[in-house]
Design a protein around this motif. Sequence first.
Motif, PDB file in Angstrom:
ATOM      1  N   VAL A  51      -4.228  45.108  46.290  1.00  0.00           N
ATOM      2  CA  VAL A  51      -5.415  44.321  45.980  1.00  0.00           C
ATOM      3  C   VAL A  51      -6.599  44.877  46.755  1.00  0.00           C
ATOM      4  O   VAL A  51      -6.502  45.120  47.956  1.00  0.00           O
ATOM      5  N   GLN A  52      -7.706  45.074  46.078  1.00  0.00           N
ATOM      6  CA  GLN A  52      -8.928  45.541  46.724  1.00  0.00           C
ATOM      7  C   GLN A  52     -10.063  44.577  46.427  1.00  0.00           C
ATOM      8  O   GLN A  52     -10.179  44.065  45.319  1.00  0.00           O
ATOM      9  N   LEU A  53     -10.870  44.343  47.442  1.00  0.00           N
ATOM     10  CA  LEU A  53     -12.064  43.522  47.281  1.00  0.00           C
ATOM     11  C   LEU A  53     -13.279  44.428  47.369  1.00  0.00           C
ATOM     12  O   LEU A  53     -13.416  45.199  48.326  1.00  0.00           O
ATOM     13  N   GLN A  54     -14.140  44.347  46.377  1.00  0.00           N
ATOM     14  CA  GLN A  54     -15.321  45.195  46.324  1.00  0.00           C
ATOM     15  C   GLN A  54     -16.559  44.328  46.446  1.00  0.00           C
ATOM     16  O   GLN A  54     -16.869  43.551  45.543  1.00  0.00           O
ATOM     17  N   ALA A  55     -17.268  44.488  47.559  1.00  0.00           N
ATOM     18  CA  ALA A  55     -18.503  43.748  47.781  1.00  0.00           C
ATOM     19  C   ALA A  55     -19.689  44.597  47.360  1.00  0.00           C
ATOM     20  O   ALA A  55     -19.693  45.811  47.548  1.00  0.00           O
ATOM     21  N   SER A  56     -20.697  43.963  46.817  1.00  0.00           N
ATOM     22  CA  SER A  56     -21.906  44.664  46.393  1.00  0.00           C
ATOM     23  C   SER A  56     -23.098  43.718  46.475  1.00  0.00           C
ATOM     24  O   SER A  56     -22.940  42.512  46.668  1.00  0.00           O
ATOM     25  N   GLY A  57     -24.288  44.297  46.322  1.00  0.00           N
ATOM     26  CA  GLY A  57     -25.496  43.490  46.299  1.00  0.00           C
ATOM     27  C   GLY A  57     -26.342  43.563  47.545  1.00  0.00           C
ATOM     28  O   GLY A  57     -27.428  42.980  47.589  1.00  0.00           O
ATOM     29  N   GLY A  58     -25.873  44.246  48.563  1.00  0.00           N
ATOM     30  CA  GLY A  58     -26.654  44.373  49.774  1.00  0.00           C
ATOM     31  C   GLY A  58     -27.871  45.261  49.560  1.00  0.00           C
ATOM     32  O   GLY A  58     -27.996  45.934  48.540  1.00  0.00           O
ATOM     33  N   GLY A  59     -28.772  45.258  50.530  1.00  0.00           N
ATOM     34  CA  GLY A  59     -29.957  46.093  50.437  1.00  0.00           C
ATOM     35  C   GLY A  59     -30.989  45.689  51.459  1.00  0.00           C
ATOM     36  O   GLY A  59     -30.702  44.940  52.398  1.00  0.00           O
ATOM     37  N   LEU A  60     -32.196  46.194  51.260  1.00  0.00           N
ATOM     38  CA  LEU A  60     -33.323  45.921  52.155  1.00  0.00           C
ATOM     39  C   LEU A  60     -34.231  44.891  51.508  1.00  0.00           C
ATOM     40  O   LEU A  60     -34.621  45.034  50.344  1.00  0.00           O
ATOM     41  N   VAL A  61     -34.574  43.854  52.260  1.00  0.00           N
ATOM     42  CA  VAL A  61     -35.439  42.797  51.745  1.00  0.00           C
ATOM     43  C   VAL A  61     -36.350  42.321  52.864  1.00  0.00           C
ATOM     44  O   VAL A  61     -35.985  42.398  54.051  1.00  0.00           O
ATOM     45  N   GLN A  62     -37.523  41.854  52.505  1.00  0.00           N
ATOM     46  CA  GLN A  62     -38.439  41.322  53.502  1.00  0.00           C
ATOM     47  C   GLN A  62     -38.035  39.906  53.893  1.00  0.00           C
ATOM     48  O   GLN A  62     -37.400  39.179  53.114  1.00  0.00           O
ATOM     49  N   ALA A  63     -38.423  39.521  55.077  1.00  0.00           N
ATOM     50  CA  ALA A  63     -38.164  38.162  55.534  1.00  0.00           C
ATOM     51  C   ALA A  63     -38.739  37.163  54.537  1.00  0.00           C
ATOM     52  O   ALA A  63     -39.846  37.356  54.026  1.00  0.00           O
ATOM     53  N   GLY A  64     -37.956  36.130  54.263  1.00  0.00           N
ATOM     54  CA  GLY A  64     -38.356  35.141  53.275  1.00  0.00           C
ATOM     55  C   GLY A  64     -37.838  35.426  51.882  1.00  0.00           C
ATOM     56  O   GLY A  64     -37.903  34.566  50.999  1.00  0.00           O
ATOM     57  N   GLY A  65     -37.320  36.631  51.688  1.00  0.00           N
ATOM     58  CA  GLY A  65     -36.816  37.023  50.381  1.00  0.00           C
ATOM     59  C   GLY A  65     -35.392  36.564  50.136  1.00  0.00           C
ATOM     60  O   GLY A  65     -34.802  35.833  50.945  1.00  0.00           O
ATOM     61  N   SER A  66     -34.843  37.007  49.004  1.00  0.00           N
ATOM     62  CA  SER A  66     -33.501  36.595  48.588  1.00  0.00           C
ATOM     63  C   SER A  66     -32.663  37.795  48.177  1.00  0.00           C
ATOM     64  O   SER A  66     -33.192  38.813  47.730  1.00  0.00           O
ATOM     65  N   LEU A  67     -31.371  37.636  48.326  1.00  0.00           N
ATOM     66  CA  LEU A  67     -30.391  38.598  47.835  1.00  0.00           C
ATOM     67  C   LEU A  67     -29.171  37.824  47.347  1.00  0.00           C
ATOM     68  O   LEU A  67     -28.897  36.730  47.845  1.00  0.00           O
ATOM     69  N   ARG A  68     -28.451  38.431  46.420  1.00  0.00           N
ATOM     70  CA  ARG A  68     -27.208  37.827  45.947  1.00  0.00           C
ATOM     71  C   ARG A  68     -26.084  38.848  46.105  1.00  0.00           C
ATOM     72  O   ARG A  68     -26.122  39.924  45.506  1.00  0.00           O
ATOM     73  N   LEU A  69     -25.121  38.506  46.910  1.00  0.00           N
ATOM     74  CA  LEU A  69     -23.955  39.356  47.106  1.00  0.00           C
ATOM     75  C   LEU A  69     -22.850  38.942  46.137  1.00  0.00           C
ATOM     76  O   LEU A  69     -22.695  37.763  45.827  1.00  0.00           O
ATOM     77  N   SER A  70     -22.089  39.940  45.702  1.00  0.00           N
ATOM     78  CA  SER A  70     -20.945  39.688  44.833  1.00  0.00           C
ATOM     79  C   SER A  70     -19.712  40.336  45.416  1.00  0.00           C
ATOM     80  O   SER A  70     -19.801  41.344  46.119  1.00  0.00           O
ATOM     81  N   CYS A  71     -18.578  39.767  45.116  1.00  0.00           N
ATOM     82  CA  CYS A  71     -17.309  40.330  45.579  1.00  0.00           C
ATOM     83  C   CYS A  71     -16.258  40.060  44.519  1.00  0.00           C
ATOM     84  O   CYS A  71     -16.030  38.909  44.134  1.00  0.00           O
ATOM     85  N   ALA A  72     -15.619  41.124  44.053  1.00  0.00           N
ATOM     86  CA  ALA A  72     -14.603  40.991  43.021  1.00  0.00           C
ATOM     87  C   ALA A  72     -13.305  41.635  43.474  1.00  0.00           C
ATOM     88  O   ALA A  72     -13.317  42.688  44.120  1.00  0.00           O
ATOM     89  N   ALA A  73     -12.210  41.010  43.120  1.00  0.00           N
ATOM     90  CA  ALA A  73     -10.891  41.535  43.462  1.00  0.00           C
ATOM     91  C   ALA A  73     -10.365  42.384  42.318  1.00  0.00           C
ATOM     92  O   ALA A  73     -10.566  42.060  41.142  1.00  0.00           O
ATOM     93  N   SER A  74      -9.697  43.458  42.655  1.00  0.00           N
ATOM     94  CA  SER A  74      -9.078  44.316  41.648  1.00  0.00           C
ATOM     95  C   SER A  74      -7.709  44.745  42.140  1.00  0.00           C
ATOM     96  O   SER A  74      -7.374  44.579  43.313  1.00  0.00           O
ATOM     97  N   GLY A  75      -6.938  45.304  41.256  1.00  0.00           N
ATOM     98  CA  GLY A  75      -5.593  45.698  41.622  1.00  0.00           C
ATOM     99  C   GLY A  75      -4.578  44.755  41.011  1.00  0.00           C
ATOM    100  O   GLY A  75      -4.820  44.160  39.971  1.00  0.00           O
ATOM    101  N   ARG A  76      -3.492  44.572  41.682  1.00  0.00           N
ATOM    102  CA  ARG A  76      -2.461  43.715  41.129  1.00  0.00           C
ATOM    103  C   ARG A  76      -2.939  42.268  41.060  1.00  0.00           C
ATOM    104  O   ARG A  76      -3.802  41.848  41.816  1.00  0.00           O
ATOM    105  N   THR A  77      -2.435  41.548  40.138  1.00  0.00           N
ATOM    106  CA  THR A  77      -2.829  40.156  39.962  1.00  0.00           C
ATOM    107  C   THR A  77      -2.385  39.324  41.150  1.00  0.00           C
ATOM    108  O   THR A  77      -1.250  39.444  41.602  1.00  0.00           O
ATOM    109  N   PHE A  78      -3.287  38.544  41.666  1.00  0.00           N
ATOM    110  CA  PHE A  78      -2.910  37.626  42.725  1.00  0.00           C
ATOM    111  C   PHE A  78      -3.771  36.383  42.612  1.00  0.00           C
ATOM    112  O   PHE A  78      -4.827  36.381  41.992  1.00  0.00           O
ATOM    113  N   SER A  79      -3.301  35.333  43.196  1.00  0.00           N
ATOM    114  CA  SER A  79      -4.027  34.068  43.178  1.00  0.00           C
ATOM    115  C   SER A  79      -4.472  33.734  44.587  1.00  0.00           C
ATOM    116  O   SER A  79      -3.639  33.550  45.479  1.00  0.00           O
TER     117      SER A  79
END
Length: 126
Positions: free
Chosen positions: A1-29
Motif C-alpha cells: 500500500v502506498q499513500l501519495q500526497a500532493s497539493g503542496g506549494g508556495l502561498v502567501q500568508a492569508g492564502g489557501s491550499l488543498r492537500l490530497s492523499c490517495a492510497a494505491s496498491g493492494r486493497t485495504f480498508s
Amino acid sequence: VQLQASGGGLVQAGGSLRLSCAASGRTFSSYAMGWFRQTPGKEREFVAAIEWSDGSTLYADSVKGRFTISGDNAKNTVYLQMNSLKPEDTAVYYCAASTLVYTIAYYSHSGGYDYWGQGTLVTVSS
C-alpha cells in the motif's frame, strides 16, 4: 500500500491550499486517516484526523477553525483544506492511514497509524 500526497506549494500568508492523499496498491480498508507536519529539527506534529465510521474529526489547536479534513472512505482518499495560512504553517505535510481501531483521540498520535505517505512541502511566505 502506498499513500501519495500532493497539493503542496508556495502561498502567501492569508492564502489557501488543498492537500490530497490517495492510497494505491493492494486493497485495504482504513479505519481512519490523518495529516501530520514536520519542520527541520522538530518532531512530527499532529494536524488533523478523520475517523470513517462516523465521520468524527479531530484538529490540533493551532489549526482549528482554519483547516478542514475530509475524504472518501471507499477510495481511501483524504483531503486537507487549509485556509488563512500563516508562515508558521510552513512544513512538510504527511498523510497517514490506520487499519487499527482506536478512539478518535488516539489518532492524534503517530503511533496510531500503520501507513505513511512521502510528504508534500507547504511554504507560506509573509
